[in-house]
Design a protein around this motif. Structure first.
Motif, PDB file in Angstrom:
ATOM      1  N   LEU A 116      26.675  10.174  19.987  1.00 54.03           N
ATOM      2  CA  LEU A 116      27.831   8.850  19.620  1.00 54.03           C
ATOM      3  C   LEU A 116      28.678   9.385  19.805  1.00 54.03           C
ATOM      4  O   LEU A 116      29.860   8.004  19.675  1.00 54.03           O
ATOM      5  CB  LEU A 116      26.994   7.673  19.200  1.00 54.03           C
ATOM      6  CG  LEU A 116      24.930   6.737  20.418  1.00 54.03           C
ATOM      7  CD1 LEU A 116      24.737   5.775  19.506  1.00 54.03           C
ATOM      8  CD2 LEU A 116      25.981   6.507  21.297  1.00 54.03           C
ATOM      9  N   ARG A 117      28.762  10.410  18.744  1.00 54.41           N
ATOM     10  CA  ARG A 117      30.348  10.793  18.482  1.00 54.41           C
ATOM     11  C   ARG A 117      31.143  10.560  18.681  1.00 54.41           C
ATOM     12  O   ARG A 117      31.194  11.171  20.554  1.00 54.41           O
ATOM     13  CB  ARG A 117      30.123  11.690  17.174  1.00 54.41           C
ATOM     14  CG  ARG A 117      28.883  11.608  16.141  1.00 54.41           C
ATOM     15  CD  ARG A 117      28.917  13.525  14.871  1.00 54.41           C
ATOM     16  NE  ARG A 117      30.147  12.968  13.854  1.00 54.41           N
ATOM     17  CZ  ARG A 117      30.162  12.772  13.547  1.00 54.41           C
ATOM     18  NH1 ARG A 117      28.979  11.665  13.113  1.00 54.41           N
ATOM     19  NH2 ARG A 117      31.422  12.764  12.377  1.00 54.41           N
ATOM     20  N   VAL A 118      32.773   9.915  18.605  1.00 60.08           N
ATOM     21  CA  VAL A 118      34.289  10.834  19.245  1.00 60.08           C
ATOM     22  C   VAL A 118      34.912  10.831  18.960  1.00 60.08           C
ATOM     23  O   VAL A 118      34.766  11.297  17.215  1.00 60.08           O
ATOM     24  CB  VAL A 118      34.752   8.614  19.412  1.00 60.08           C
ATOM     25  CG1 VAL A 118      33.202   7.821  19.704  1.00 60.08           C
ATOM     26  CG2 VAL A 118      34.429   8.433  17.999  1.00 60.08           C
ATOM     27  N   SER A 119      35.569  10.831  19.650  1.00 63.44           N
ATOM     28  CA  SER A 119      36.803  12.091  19.082  1.00 63.44           C
ATOM     29  C   SER A 119      38.206  10.960  18.497  1.00 63.44           C
ATOM     30  O   SER A 119      37.972  10.165  18.603  1.00 63.44           O
ATOM     31  CB  SER A 119      37.667  13.075  20.197  1.00 63.44           C
ATOM     32  OG  SER A 119      38.217  11.850  21.334  1.00 63.44           O
ATOM     33  N   PRO A 120      38.564  11.435  17.714  1.00 64.09           N
ATOM     34  CA  PRO A 120      40.460  10.950  17.115  1.00 64.09           C
ATOM     35  C   PRO A 120      40.907  10.301  18.044  1.00 64.09           C
ATOM     36  O   PRO A 120      41.357   8.412  17.674  1.00 64.09           O
ATOM     37  CB  PRO A 120      40.728  11.710  16.446  1.00 64.09           C
ATOM     38  CG  PRO A 120      39.887  13.177  16.080  1.00 64.09           C
ATOM     39  CD  PRO A 120      39.228  12.861  16.801  1.00 64.09           C
ATOM     40  N   LYS A 121      41.022  10.626  19.060  1.00 63.99           N
ATOM     41  CA  LYS A 121      42.215  10.014  20.427  1.00 63.99           C
ATOM     42  C   LYS A 121      41.058   8.480  20.922  1.00 63.99           C
ATOM     43  O   LYS A 121      39.538   9.018  20.874  1.00 63.99           O
ATOM     44  CB  LYS A 121      41.720  10.847  21.333  1.00 63.99           C
ATOM     45  CG  LYS A 121      43.039  10.179  22.164  1.00 63.99           C
ATOM     46  CD  LYS A 121      43.633  11.262  23.087  1.00 63.99           C
ATOM     47  CE  LYS A 121      43.702  10.987  25.057  1.00 63.99           C
ATOM     48  NZ  LYS A 121      44.475  11.739  25.509  1.00 63.99           N
ATOM     49  N   THR A 122      41.825   7.356  21.088  1.00 67.45           N
ATOM     50  CA  THR A 122      41.148   6.214  21.664  1.00 67.45           C
ATOM     51  C   THR A 122      39.622   6.029  21.053  1.00 67.45           C
ATOM     52  O   THR A 122      39.036   5.362  21.057  1.00 67.45           O
ATOM     53  CB  THR A 122      41.170   5.976  23.220  1.00 67.45           C
ATOM     54  OG1 THR A 122      40.481   7.105  23.668  1.00 67.45           O
ATOM     55  CG2 THR A 122      42.513   6.308  23.804  1.00 67.45           C
TER      56      THR A 122
ATOM     57  N   ASP B  13      27.882   5.597  10.983  1.00 66.08           N
ATOM     58  CA  ASP B  13      27.243   6.847  10.831  1.00 66.08           C
ATOM     59  C   ASP B  13      26.550   7.770  12.221  1.00 66.08           C
ATOM     60  O   ASP B  13      27.412   8.906  12.973  1.00 66.08           O
ATOM     61  CB  ASP B  13      26.056   7.267  10.180  1.00 66.08           C
ATOM     62  CG  ASP B  13      26.367   7.160   8.582  1.00 66.08           C
ATOM     63  OD1 ASP B  13      27.063   7.565   8.261  1.00 66.08           O
ATOM     64  OD2 ASP B  13      24.862   6.579   7.963  1.00 66.08           O
ATOM     65  N   LEU B  14      26.343   7.147  12.963  1.00 62.33           N
ATOM     66  CA  LEU B  14      26.327   7.737  14.833  1.00 62.33           C
ATOM     67  C   LEU B  14      27.287   8.015  15.368  1.00 62.33           C
ATOM     68  O   LEU B  14      27.100   8.796  15.786  1.00 62.33           O
ATOM     69  CB  LEU B  14      25.519   6.760  15.252  1.00 62.33           C
ATOM     70  CG  LEU B  14      24.124   6.521  14.790  1.00 62.33           C
ATOM     71  CD1 LEU B  14      23.136   5.111  15.690  1.00 62.33           C
ATOM     72  CD2 LEU B  14      23.452   7.662  15.610  1.00 62.33           C
ATOM     73  N   LEU B  15      28.795   6.902  15.095  1.00 58.64           N
ATOM     74  CA  LEU B  15      29.497   6.958  15.938  1.00 58.64           C
ATOM     75  C   LEU B  15      31.039   7.929  14.832  1.00 58.64           C
ATOM     76  O   LEU B  15      31.410   7.941  15.952  1.00 58.64           O
ATOM     77  CB  LEU B  15      30.496   5.659  16.085  1.00 58.64           C
ATOM     78  CG  LEU B  15      29.734   4.995  17.506  1.00 58.64           C
ATOM     79  CD1 LEU B  15      29.995   3.397  17.159  1.00 58.64           C
ATOM     80  CD2 LEU B  15      29.663   5.287  18.232  1.00 58.64           C
ATOM     81  N   GLY B  16      30.994   8.146  14.041  1.00 59.79           N
ATOM     82  CA  GLY B  16      31.208   8.669  13.161  1.00 59.79           C
ATOM     83  C   GLY B  16      32.963   8.104  12.755  1.00 59.79           C
ATOM     84  O   GLY B  16      34.030   8.789  12.718  1.00 59.79           O
ATOM     85  N   VAL B  17      33.018   6.351  12.544  1.00 56.80           N
ATOM     86  CA  VAL B  17      33.984   5.977  12.652  1.00 56.80           C
ATOM     87  C   VAL B  17      33.844   4.956  11.287  1.00 56.80           C
ATOM     88  O   VAL B  17      32.861   4.947  10.904  1.00 56.80           O
ATOM     89  CB  VAL B  17      34.482   5.313  14.159  1.00 56.80           C
ATOM     90  CG1 VAL B  17      34.616   6.379  15.297  1.00 56.80           C
ATOM     91  CG2 VAL B  17      32.958   4.014  14.313  1.00 56.80           C
ATOM     92  N   SER B  18      35.154   4.473  11.957  1.00 55.35           N
ATOM     93  CA  SER B  18      35.015   3.312  10.323  1.00 55.35           C
ATOM     94  C   SER B  18      34.117   1.981  10.507  1.00 55.35           C
ATOM     95  O   SER B  18      33.828   1.744  11.678  1.00 55.35           O
ATOM     96  CB  SER B  18      35.967   3.083   9.371  1.00 55.35           C
ATOM     97  OG  SER B  18      36.876   1.901  10.786  1.00 55.35           O
ATOM     98  N   ARG B  19      34.232   1.383   9.445  1.00 55.92           N
ATOM     99  CA  ARG B  19      33.309  -0.190   9.655  1.00 55.92           C
ATOM    100  C   ARG B  19      33.909  -0.786  10.574  1.00 55.92           C
ATOM    101  O   ARG B  19      33.483  -1.793  11.296  1.00 55.92           O
ATOM    102  CB  ARG B  19      33.140   0.055   8.374  1.00 55.92           C
ATOM    103  CG  ARG B  19      32.344  -1.778   7.641  1.00 55.92           C
ATOM    104  CD  ARG B  19      30.897  -2.114   6.896  1.00 55.92           C
ATOM    105  NE  ARG B  19      30.538  -0.935   6.453  1.00 55.92           N
ATOM    106  CZ  ARG B  19      29.123  -1.527   6.038  1.00 55.92           C
ATOM    107  NH1 ARG B  19      28.662  -2.695   6.465  1.00 55.92           N
ATOM    108  NH2 ARG B  19      28.903  -0.377   5.526  1.00 55.92           N
ATOM    109  N   PRO B  20      35.232  -1.243   9.975  1.00 57.24           N
ATOM    110  CA  PRO B  20      36.263  -2.274  10.763  1.00 57.24           C
ATOM    111  C   PRO B  20      36.408  -2.167  11.999  1.00 57.24           C
ATOM    112  O   PRO B  20      36.423  -2.659  13.273  1.00 57.24           O
ATOM    113  CB  PRO B  20      38.041  -1.875  10.755  1.00 57.24           C
ATOM    114  CG  PRO B  20      37.746  -1.549   8.599  1.00 57.24           C
ATOM    115  CD  PRO B  20      35.914  -1.016   8.754  1.00 57.24           C
TER     116      PRO B  20
END
Length: 224
Positions: free
Chosen positions: A6-12, A43-50
């Protein structure tokens, strides 16, 4: 829990978070009644809570997630009455989508849809329920796109996502997957022949049969 990257790249990041979570819900990684913990999703996505919260709000608008005050987000549980309404709307819209597609398909479109059905047939032989659902989704993505009607496409995509778990249960009924394959082949044959009314009838019949199978699966589950 099924392992899905589920991890995403920094873009979009925002859009990717929505797409990744939507895909996880549709694939059955998250099931009806499951709570969605923000910390775990971060944790799964590797993104912030917001970013996670914004993604959940977007999915709430699609009715794939319910946000309950003081309880948090969870995957909504569908009632049978609600599911029946969805199947009824599906029959009308999928019939129209198939009829429209019959006058718009190219040889390349037909090849792509037949490839999806071949994958579905193989998944039936392999008894791979996840592949059955994903290959069916590919078939319908092409069908809805070919309709040329974005409202039908968006509406049906949302409806299918909301009953995807039930579709998987329906497909698991003895003999249903093979019959479903025959029904989808009939839809595609009519589209390839450019026969709008035959495509409509085949699509409506397929949804009606899926509805009956889902009802049997629902009753069996309720009786357990």
């Amino acid at each position: 829990m099924t392992s899905i990257d589920l991890r995403v790249s920094p873009k979009t990041v925002q859009q990717q978070a929505v797409e990744k979570l939507r895909g996880a819900i549709i694939s059955g990684m998250f099931k009806p009644g499951d709570r969605l913990l923000e910390a775990e999703l971060c944790d799964l996505l590797g993104v912030s809570r917001p970013s996670v919260r914004e993604a959940l709000r977007s999915l709430e608008a699609e009715r794939l997630v319910s946000l309950i005050p003081n309880k948090g987000p969870y995957i909504p549980i569908l009632t049978w009455e609600h599911a029946t309404e969805i199947y009824q709307v599906r029959a009308v819209l999928e019939g129209e989508a198939a009829a429209l597609a019959a006058g718009r398909s190219s040889a390349e479109d037909i090849r792509a849809m037949r490839a999806a059905l071949q994958e579905f047939e193989q998944s039936v032989q392999d008894d791979d329920a996840a592949k059955q659902v994903s290959s069916t989704a590919r078939f319908y993505e092409d069908l809805f796109r070919l309709s040329g009607n974005r409202i039908i496409e968006e509406t049906l995509t949302g409806l299918l996502a909301r009953i995807n778990f039930m579709r998987g249960k329906s497909m698991s009924m003895p003999g249903r997957a093979k019959v479903s394959m025959q029904e989808m082949v009939a839809i595609l044959d009519a589209i390839e022949a450019g026969d709008s009314e035959a495509a409509r009838r085949a699509a409506v019949y397929h949804v009606e049969q899926a509805h009956q199978s889902a009802e049997k699966a629902w009753q069996d589950h309720a009786g357990q």
